[in-house]
Motif scaffolding. Structure first.
Motif, PDB file in Angstrom:
ATOM      1  N   PRO A  48       0.817  -1.209   0.000  1.00  0.00           N
ATOM      2  CA  PRO A  48       0.000   0.000   0.000  1.00  0.00           C
ATOM      3  C   PRO A  48       0.856   1.266   0.000  1.00  0.00           C
ATOM      4  CG  PRO A  48      -0.170  -1.150   2.113  1.00  0.00           C
ATOM      5  CD  PRO A  48       0.667  -1.998   1.238  1.00  0.00           C
ATOM      6  N   SER A  49       0.428   2.240  -0.735  1.00  0.00           N
ATOM      7  CA  SER A  49       1.014   3.578  -0.688  1.00  0.00           C
ATOM      8  C   SER A  49      -0.071   4.514  -1.187  1.00  0.00           C
ATOM      9  CB  SER A  49       2.250   3.674  -1.564  1.00  0.00           C
ATOM     10  OG  SER A  49       2.691   5.025  -1.562  1.00  0.00           O
ATOM     11  N   THR A  50      -0.939   4.879  -0.269  1.00  0.00           N
ATOM     12  CA  THR A  50      -2.140   5.616  -0.642  1.00  0.00           C
ATOM     13  C   THR A  50      -1.834   6.900  -1.392  1.00  0.00           C
ATOM     14  OG1 THR A  50      -3.182   4.742   1.312  1.00  0.00           O
ATOM     15  CG2 THR A  50      -4.304   6.549   0.234  1.00  0.00           C
ATOM     16  N   ARG A  51      -0.880   7.665  -0.865  1.00  0.00           N
ATOM     17  CA  ARG A  51      -0.596   8.958  -1.453  1.00  0.00           C
ATOM     18  C   ARG A  51      -0.142   8.815  -2.911  1.00  0.00           C
ATOM     19  NH1 ARG A  51       3.682  11.571  -1.731  1.00  0.00           N
ATOM     20  NH2 ARG A  51       4.716   9.948  -0.546  1.00  0.00           N
ATOM     21  N   THR A  52       0.786   7.917  -3.157  1.00  0.00           N
ATOM     22  CA  THR A  52       1.288   7.727  -4.515  1.00  0.00           C
ATOM     23  C   THR A  52       0.190   7.180  -5.433  1.00  0.00           C
ATOM     24  OG1 THR A  52       3.496   7.305  -3.639  1.00  0.00           O
ATOM     25  CG2 THR A  52       3.070   6.587  -5.889  1.00  0.00           C
ATOM     26  N   ARG A  53      -0.553   6.215  -4.951  1.00  0.00           N
ATOM     27  CA  ARG A  53      -1.611   5.630  -5.771  1.00  0.00           C
ATOM     28  C   ARG A  53      -2.649   6.688  -6.139  1.00  0.00           C
ATOM     29  NH1 ARG A  53      -6.541   3.491  -4.578  1.00  0.00           N
ATOM     30  NH2 ARG A  53      -6.142   3.405  -2.336  1.00  0.00           N
ATOM     31  N   LEU A  54      -3.090   7.440  -5.141  1.00  0.00           N
ATOM     32  CA  LEU A  54      -4.123   8.445  -5.428  1.00  0.00           C
ATOM     33  C   LEU A  54      -3.595   9.541  -6.354  1.00  0.00           C
ATOM     34  CD1 LEU A  54      -6.027   8.840  -2.040  1.00  0.00           C
ATOM     35  CD2 LEU A  54      -6.495   7.307  -3.952  1.00  0.00           C
TER      36      LEU A  54
END
Lengths: 306, 306, 306
Positions: A48-54
């Motif tokens: 998971p890497s929410t910031r990068t994914r979003l």
């Protein structure tokens, strides 16, 4: 077909074109709001890497495209033993471009060899995180007006921090760059970077242990997080984690036009009182990251030309 | 810029406008199918709530917008120690509006203080769930034609049920409302609501323990789930959970035009034999929830005016 | 309203229409890029299956529609005790069609009984996986030009492999089909399929244990994964898993125009050296799966007619 696995995959000239496009997008977002209509990005996040994914998802949606993918490995076929090579061949049937985050170094490279769509490395273990570097370059260039003639302070965990390593490799290609490396002794920059990237290229740099001593020299201060998981034991972490905290007091020592960058997320290495300082650029950086990724997606899809 | 953190954030007049818009959308969905084109909602769900999340996503998609976000905290930067304040600043670069679900009370309020986009509270711990209340109001108003002159029975866990607390606070602002509070003694309405909301506002109410005794009086019966996790021990749960089950037998006692509402999910507190009763409104309520959220999103984005 | 729960839900004639449409879509994807504009598919995956989920999502996005849903049960209301019947009623308010994957056999059927939108079974336990069968039929028909007059080898785990069972049931409806069933003794085709489907319908077949012996006879070789979780003990798995590996050596024995299919993911049952053989059709199969699902979605939404 091009991939984007390493910031050095693009020449300085090619990077300039991407950054020019990012700047153009920033000034005229409406003009680009449909250029990827009917295109899909697959976000393949094996960790998971929410910031990068979003950021990738926002970038594609801003271009009028759409998104599919997964946010953690538990929901991927990897758990059934599928290789990255097979996964990318399958995803090539589903999407036009993909962004892959993987805990194993080199996984995006392996994927790119079998892929029929452009692969963007969205972070592979401790190795590379090239769109963060692209974001950093985009931020510095937009806010400073240049990527040359800069004294750049890098502060915090310089041993394990891959964003720092990538940024150094990217910046040494520009003229008149000077580095100030600020870290505890145990987290100094690795010798292979010091020897092969800095010394070999005759890049001026110095290593120091106290942030206060060098604040006045810096055009850019790049803060990094002290990641608990990088430490060998809890004791070391507790002893060192507070050593490199940027606060309003230290900011008084800095130039009027110094910029503070940070790859985020931050924990406590930048005090929240700094957030309202006009020199704090770390949240603007997030916005530049979206523009940089929009420009990158367009470029890799062959939509970046004039 | 407005946020929607508490149903009482909007005046009765403002709520009326949102509910009018919801009604208009329901009657002419096609007319609104592109009003949010190019807009993005971020669904930031720090704890899973599929029904609520999908309702927001359906609402935004119905308006021609798009969606990004996360469905559980494991895949968010929260696990790396990032504060909600930082996350919302970052998400403000990615989306035009956000819906936040968080296990900690007050988290959406904290987020709203640093946000540059409207924040919708999609449920914060045991505290508020204002879009559920908006949904409940929308359902009652659409099916009954009014939000005044109603006798409303609230049945089940009135101690911990936040949807019940929110609904009471919202309804006391309308004229001629009367409540019938039906619960086991251990799960009675908290005294702060009884004293500060009901008695202080001179709202007629009574508290009873048997659903059968009051069925004939009710215009609305609002059933709630007995949540296992709210109980202190397994024994209490087993002893009480079946006490307040609505079945066909009890429905015989009710008026012809009584409505049954439920915030869902239900476990067994409403027998499935009631589903086909024309007075069962709990699945219609889901549909009204989508219209209410569409109207709310439009309103907060400044697209709700005439 | 139609659902798609079992490949046999559609007559041969109806399947032909779906496969014709898939073929038309493949040849003119642009013509279909907006036919589902404003429509939404809900992907309800109670167990993860990234490949299948992304195939549905790509299909809907290719048709101009949009997607919502969940990828694992942890993030669904199921964990709060909601029944599949209730969930589908709720989802019917959010989407126009849904694809459901569920570990329990029959769950999509149960859902379909209460649904007001078409339900596609995206795999239910060891029971059915009808869109995989549709994909297989689409691949064979497109690459071979027919679904009749074929000798089909099915290799691997024929006991538990639901894709194999479904494919047999689907193919026996076409003329002049012959099966070669290749498996270890412990993983032979179940007797209910041998007796009720093959023998009863007078379909010629033989059962063998060595892949090499029958390679020259086959028009199609359908390989399946030996799933570790199907074995009763580790020993059996290790002893048998390598028995049915397709490699370049075995491919030398096959006809020039034989096709190799595989439902994927593969682990090591097909050696990667076979990937570049023009007869390897398993990655093409993924692409046909997207076209098949596009055709199916259109058909169930009533958009498939001429």
């Amino acid at each position: 077909m091009r991939h984007f696995l390493n910031p050095l995959d693009f020449t300085v000239g090619e990077l300039d074109e991407v950054l020019d496009l990012a700047d153009e997008i920033r000034q005229n977002p409406e003009r680009y709001s449909q250029v990827c209509k009917g295109k899909k990005i697959a976000t393949l996040f094996y960790e998971p890497s929410t910031r990068t994914r979003l950021s990738f998802e926002a970038a594609m949606l801003n271009l009028g495209g759409s998104v599919l993918g997964f946010a953690t490995a538990d929901s991927s076929s990897a758990t059934k033993g599928e290789s990255v090579s097979d996964t990318i061949r399958i995803v090539s049937c589903y999407a036009d471009i993909c962004a892959m985050r993987h805990p194993k170094e080199g996984a995006p490279l392996v994927a790119s060899l079998k892929s029929s769509i452009p692969v963007i490395n969205a972070g592979d273990g401790g190795h590379q995180h090239p769109t963060q570097t692209l974001t950093d370059l985009c931020t510095i260039r937009s806010l400073k007006g240049r990527l040359s003639d800069l004294t750049i302070g890098l502060c915090g965990d310089l041993k394990f921090g891959r964003t720092v390593h990538s940024l150094i490799s990217a910046l040494v290609r520009y003229p008149h760059i000077r580095f100030v490396l600020i870290s505890p002794d145990a987290l100094r920059i690795p010798s292979y970077i010091r020897d092969n990237t800095l010394i070999k290229n005759k890049i001026p740099f110095k290593e120091v242990q106290r942030l206060e001593d060098v604040m006045p020299e810096l055009d850019i201060l790049y803060m990094t997080r002290v990641q608990k998981e990088r430490f060998f034991n809890e004791e070391d972490y507790i002893r060192m984690k507070d050593s490199y905290i940027l606060d309003a007091e230290k900011m008084k020592l800095a130039r009027e036009d110094m910029l503070v960058l940070h790859p985020l997320p931050r924990v406590n290495e930048i005090s929240v009182e700094v957030d309202d300082d006009p020199r704090a650029a770390y949240f603007k950086q997030v916005q530049f990251g979206v523009y940089a990724r929009m420009a990158l997606i367009m470029t890799l899809l062959g939509l970046g030309g004039k």
